[in-house]
Scaffold this active site. Structure first.
Site, PDB file in Angstrom:
ATOM      1  N   PHE A   1     -31.975 -16.705  36.790  1.00 22.55           N
ATOM      2  CA  PHE A   1     -31.346 -16.746  38.113  1.00 22.55           C
ATOM      3  C   PHE A   1     -29.985 -17.439  38.122  1.00 22.55           C
ATOM      4  CE2 PHE A   1     -34.358 -20.289  37.787  1.00 22.55           C
ATOM      5  CZ  PHE A   1     -33.549 -21.396  38.083  1.00 22.55           C
TER       6      PHE A   1
ATOM      7  N   THR B   1     -38.978 -25.831  45.864  1.00 26.48           N
ATOM      8  CA  THR B   1     -37.915 -24.894  45.466  1.00 26.48           C
ATOM      9  C   THR B   1     -38.066 -23.560  46.204  1.00 26.48           C
ATOM     10  OG1 THR B   1     -37.721 -25.926  43.302  1.00 26.48           O
ATOM     11  CG2 THR B   1     -36.932 -23.655  43.486  1.00 26.48           C
TER      12      THR B   1
ATOM     13  N   HIS C   1     -29.254 -28.212  48.346  1.00 22.04           N
ATOM     14  CA  HIS C   1     -29.493 -28.678  46.975  1.00 22.04           C
ATOM     15  C   HIS C   1     -29.670 -30.196  47.012  1.00 22.04           C
ATOM     16  CE1 HIS C   1     -28.733 -29.724  42.757  1.00 22.04           C
ATOM     17  NE2 HIS C   1     -27.813 -30.566  43.193  1.00 22.04           N
TER      18      HIS C   1
ATOM     19  N   ARG D   1     -36.419 -27.028  53.986  1.00 21.98           N
ATOM     20  CA  ARG D   1     -36.652 -25.633  53.595  1.00 21.98           C
ATOM     21  C   ARG D   1     -37.838 -25.026  54.347  1.00 21.98           C
ATOM     22  NH1 ARG D   1     -35.644 -26.640  47.118  1.00 21.98           N
ATOM     23  NH2 ARG D   1     -33.404 -26.255  47.104  1.00 21.98           N
TER      24      ARG D   1
ATOM     25  N   LYS E   1     -25.725 -25.575  51.067  1.00 22.14           N
ATOM     26  CA  LYS E   1     -25.199 -24.396  50.388  1.00 22.14           C
ATOM     27  C   LYS E   1     -24.511 -23.447  51.394  1.00 22.14           C
ATOM     28  CE  LYS E   1     -28.968 -24.502  46.970  1.00 22.14           C
ATOM     29  NZ  LYS E   1     -29.999 -23.675  46.310  1.00 22.14           N
TER      30      LYS E   1
ATOM     31  N   ARG F   1     -35.889 -35.313  47.909  1.00 19.69           N
ATOM     32  CA  ARG F   1     -36.588 -34.095  47.461  1.00 19.69           C
ATOM     33  C   ARG F   1     -37.754 -33.760  48.390  1.00 19.69           C
ATOM     34  NH1 ARG F   1     -34.525 -30.464  43.692  1.00 19.69           N
ATOM     35  NH2 ARG F   1     -36.650 -29.703  43.632  1.00 19.69           N
TER      36      ARG F   1
HETATM   37  N1  UDP Z   1     -33.291 -20.257  42.227  1.00 16.65           N
HETATM   38  C1  UDP Z   1     -33.480 -18.903  42.412  1.00 16.65           C
HETATM   39  N2  UDP Z   1     -34.632 -18.320  41.902  1.00 16.65           N
HETATM   40  C2  UDP Z   1     -35.574 -19.039  41.233  1.00 16.65           C
HETATM   41  C3  UDP Z   1     -35.381 -20.417  41.066  1.00 16.65           C
HETATM   42  C4  UDP Z   1     -34.231 -20.994  41.566  1.00 16.65           C
HETATM   43  O1  UDP Z   1     -32.649 -18.242  43.023  1.00 16.65           O
HETATM   44  O2  UDP Z   1     -36.569 -18.460  40.815  1.00 16.65           O
HETATM   45  C5  UDP Z   1     -32.069 -20.888  42.770  1.00 16.65           C
HETATM   46  C6  UDP Z   1     -32.344 -21.537  44.111  1.00 16.65           C
HETATM   47  O3  UDP Z   1     -31.167 -21.415  44.889  1.00 16.65           O
HETATM   48  C7  UDP Z   1     -32.575 -22.982  43.707  1.00 16.65           C
HETATM   49  C8  UDP Z   1     -31.569 -23.131  42.576  1.00 16.65           C
HETATM   50  O4  UDP Z   1     -31.617 -21.889  41.897  1.00 16.65           O
HETATM   51  O5  UDP Z   1     -32.316 -23.857  44.773  1.00 16.65           O
HETATM   52  C9  UDP Z   1     -31.817 -24.268  41.620  1.00 16.65           C
HETATM   53  O6  UDP Z   1     -33.106 -24.133  41.049  1.00 16.65           O
HETATM   54  P1  UDP Z   1     -34.033 -25.392  40.823  1.00 16.65           P
HETATM   55  O7  UDP Z   1     -35.163 -24.972  39.962  1.00 16.65           O
HETATM   56  O8  UDP Z   1     -33.194 -26.552  40.372  1.00 16.65           O
HETATM   57  O9  UDP Z   1     -34.609 -25.666  42.288  1.00 16.65           O
HETATM   58  P2  UDP Z   1     -34.273 -26.810  43.355  1.00 16.65           P
HETATM   59  O10 UDP Z   1     -33.964 -28.064  42.585  1.00 16.65           O
HETATM   60  O11 UDP Z   1     -33.079 -26.314  44.159  1.00 16.65           O
HETATM   61  O12 UDP Z   1     -35.503 -26.937  44.199  1.00 16.65           O
HETATM   62 MG    MG Z   2     -32.790 -28.463  40.937  1.00 13.07          MG
END
Ligand code: UDP
Ligand code: MG
Length: 152
Positions: free
Chosen positions: A60, A94, A118, A105, A12, A88
């Site tokens: 979000f 996340t 991502h 992360r 990102k 993953r």
């Molecule tokens: N995100 C956020 N706040 C939240 C959850 C998600 O800003 O509470 C953003 C964050 O950048 C995350 C993206 O939205 O990577 C996609 O969310 P997802 O639940 O798909 O998480 P990921 O697959 O990236 O772990």
């Molecule tokens: Mg996701």
């Protein structure tokens, strides 16, 4: 066939700006996955909305699109046995606060809105996102010279 599973991984804007592109690519390379496609791209808001369409009702969502649009991203396709699931695991949780040391992360970021990378959570979403970001001819076919040293 299983060894040619593919996932779409994006560094990102925060990851690009912080100079973490090399470190992140290195982890996928050293694991043994094969790089299939890669580009640095300033994505449009429209394209990013399409990319995250499944999250459109989440609170979000607007912030996510804005963050992804705030600078260039590195879009990649990586290939290998169980690459979606293992990818993953390599990303971490996340919320970076829940991500273990040793994950991307866990090692490189602090807050969920600055999570630097991502990655897909299913083979189906991987297929969808790969075709959203890459033309078929951009997916490069070649055999890694290490293939027989990585797979039994
Ligand atoms: N995100 C956020 N706040 C939240 C959850 C998600 O800003 O509470 C953003 C964050 O950048 C995350 C993206 O939205 O990577 C996609 O969310 P997802 O639940 O798909 O998480 P990921 O697959 O990236 O772990
Ligand atoms: Mg996701």
């Amino acid at each position: 066939m299983a060894n040619s599973e593919r996932t779409f991984i994006t560094i990102k804007p925060d990851g690009v700006q912080r100079g973490l592109v090399g470190d992140i690519i290195k982890r996928f390379e050293q694991k043994g996955f094969r790089l299939v496609a890669m580009k640095l791209v300033q994505a449009s808001e429209e394209h990013l909305k399409q990319h995250s369409i499944d999250l459109k009702d989440r609170p979000f969502f607007p912030g996510l699109v804005k963050d992804m649009n705030s600078g260039p991203i590195v879009a990649m396709v990586w290939e290998g046995l169980n690459v979606v699931k293992t990818g993953r695991v390599m990303l971490g949780e996340t919320n970076p606060a829940d991500s273990k040391p040793g994950t991307i992360r866990g090692d490189f970021c602090i807050q969920v809105g600055r999570s630097i990378i991502h990655g897909n959570d299913s083979v189906k979403s991987a297929e969808k996102e790969i075709s959203l970001w890459f033309q078929p001819e951009e997916l490069v076919e070649y055999k890694s010279c290490c293939y027989d040293w990585i797979y039994e």
